[in-house]
Design a protein around this motif. Structure first.
Motif, PDB file in Angstrom:
ATOM      1  N   TRP A 116       0.867  -1.179   0.000  1.00  0.00           N
ATOM      2  CA  TRP A 116       0.000   0.000   0.000  1.00  0.00           C
ATOM      3  C   TRP A 116       0.905   1.232   0.000  1.00  0.00           C
ATOM      4  O   TRP A 116       1.664   1.445   0.946  1.00  0.00           O
ATOM      5  CB  TRP A 116      -0.897   0.014   1.236  1.00  0.00           C
ATOM      6  N   GLN A 117       0.867   2.013  -1.075  1.00  0.00           N
ATOM      7  CA  GLN A 117       1.596   3.275  -1.162  1.00  0.00           C
ATOM      8  C   GLN A 117       0.621   4.361  -0.710  1.00  0.00           C
ATOM      9  O   GLN A 117      -0.347   4.659  -1.408  1.00  0.00           O
ATOM     10  CB  GLN A 117       2.062   3.546  -2.600  1.00  0.00           C
ATOM     11  N   VAL A 118       0.876   4.926   0.448  1.00  0.00           N
ATOM     12  CA  VAL A 118      -0.055   5.843   1.098  1.00  0.00           C
ATOM     13  C   VAL A 118      -0.433   7.007   0.170  1.00  0.00           C
ATOM     14  O   VAL A 118       0.424   7.628  -0.448  1.00  0.00           O
ATOM     15  CB  VAL A 118       0.543   6.361   2.422  1.00  0.00           C
ATOM     16  N   ASP A 119      -1.739   7.238   0.082  1.00  0.00           N
ATOM     17  CA  ASP A 119      -2.336   8.326  -0.705  1.00  0.00           C
ATOM     18  C   ASP A 119      -2.110   8.196  -2.209  1.00  0.00           C
ATOM     19  O   ASP A 119      -2.344   9.157  -2.946  1.00  0.00           O
ATOM     20  CB  ASP A 119      -1.831   9.701  -0.241  1.00  0.00           C
ATOM     21  N   ARG A 120      -1.653   7.021  -2.693  1.00  0.00           N
ATOM     22  CA  ARG A 120      -1.351   6.902  -4.118  1.00  0.00           C
ATOM     23  C   ARG A 120      -1.902   5.654  -4.793  1.00  0.00           C
ATOM     24  O   ARG A 120      -2.604   5.729  -5.791  1.00  0.00           O
ATOM     25  CB  ARG A 120       0.158   6.930  -4.335  1.00  0.00           C
ATOM     26  N   SER A 121      -1.532   4.465  -4.253  1.00  0.00           N
ATOM     27  CA  SER A 121      -1.862   3.230  -4.969  1.00  0.00           C
ATOM     28  C   SER A 121      -1.701   2.025  -4.048  1.00  0.00           C
ATOM     29  O   SER A 121      -1.176   2.144  -2.949  1.00  0.00           O
ATOM     30  CB  SER A 121      -0.931   3.049  -6.175  1.00  0.00           C
TER      31      SER A 121
END
Length: 190
Positions: free
Chosen positions: A159-164
């Motif tokens: 989980w890439q925070v605020d992105r993808s």
């Protein structure tokens, strides 16, 4: 001294003060990954950004699909259905390791099971970037394994925070070749 160096030093002192993970009997709970992911999904529910899903199987061609906002929660279900390691019943079943990686400039909170053969989550990592304006969670990595009598399923989730987010699923059915599926969902390309 640069601000980010000062923040890194502060994080090092905080991590050192936390002590080794074996001393977790002080009532301190693990990082609430599941609650954090739920808040991320709630944020996406309110964004106006386009949501795209990229799907590939066994490194073959990739299909790109535009996703309706109502479908996003369903796509993120693998993240939302993980066990909540911050609950007290997991405290003795998992170890927490806190460290600072100078190369990545990240604080890492890593959770691994005491008895891996009994747990779904094999590894969970939270990466935090120190910042003078406030530390920021940048990524969450979750590896899970589910074995049954006739199959084995591994999931490597990022989980890439605020992105993808990305989910790589490796499925092995008895007597059949291994199948690898990669699903990446992007809602904020920077």
């Amino acid at each position: 001294m640069k601000r980010h160096n000062l923040a890194a030093i502060v994080i090092c002192f905080v991590l050192a003060a936390c002590g080794p993970s074996e001393k977790k009997d002080d009532g301190e709970s693990f990082f609430p990954v599941l609650s954090f992911l739920r808040s991320q999904v709630a944020d996406v529910d309110t964004t106006l950004n386009a949501i795209r899903e990229y799907v590939s199987t066994d490194s073959s061609k990739t299909d790109t699909i535009f996703v309706h906002r109502e479908q996003f929660r369903q796509l993120a279900e693998d993240f939302l259905s993980i066990p909540d390691l911050s609950k007290p019943e997991y405290k003795k079943r998992y170890r927490e390791d806190k460290q600072f990686d100078e190369t990545l400039n990240r604080a890492l909170f890593t959770y691994t099971p005491v008895a891996p053969e009994k747990e779904l989550i094999q590894k969970q990592e939270v990466l935090i970037r120190p910042d003078a304006g406030g530390d920021k969670i940048t990524s969450i990595i979750i590896n899970s394994v589910k074995n049954t009598k006739d199959s084995a399923v591994q999931k490597r989730m990022l989980w890439q925070v605020d992105r993808s987010f990305q989910i790589i699923t490796i499925k092995q059915l008895q007597g059949q070749p291994e199948i690898t599926t990669t699903v990446k969902v992007v809602w904020n390309e920077e």
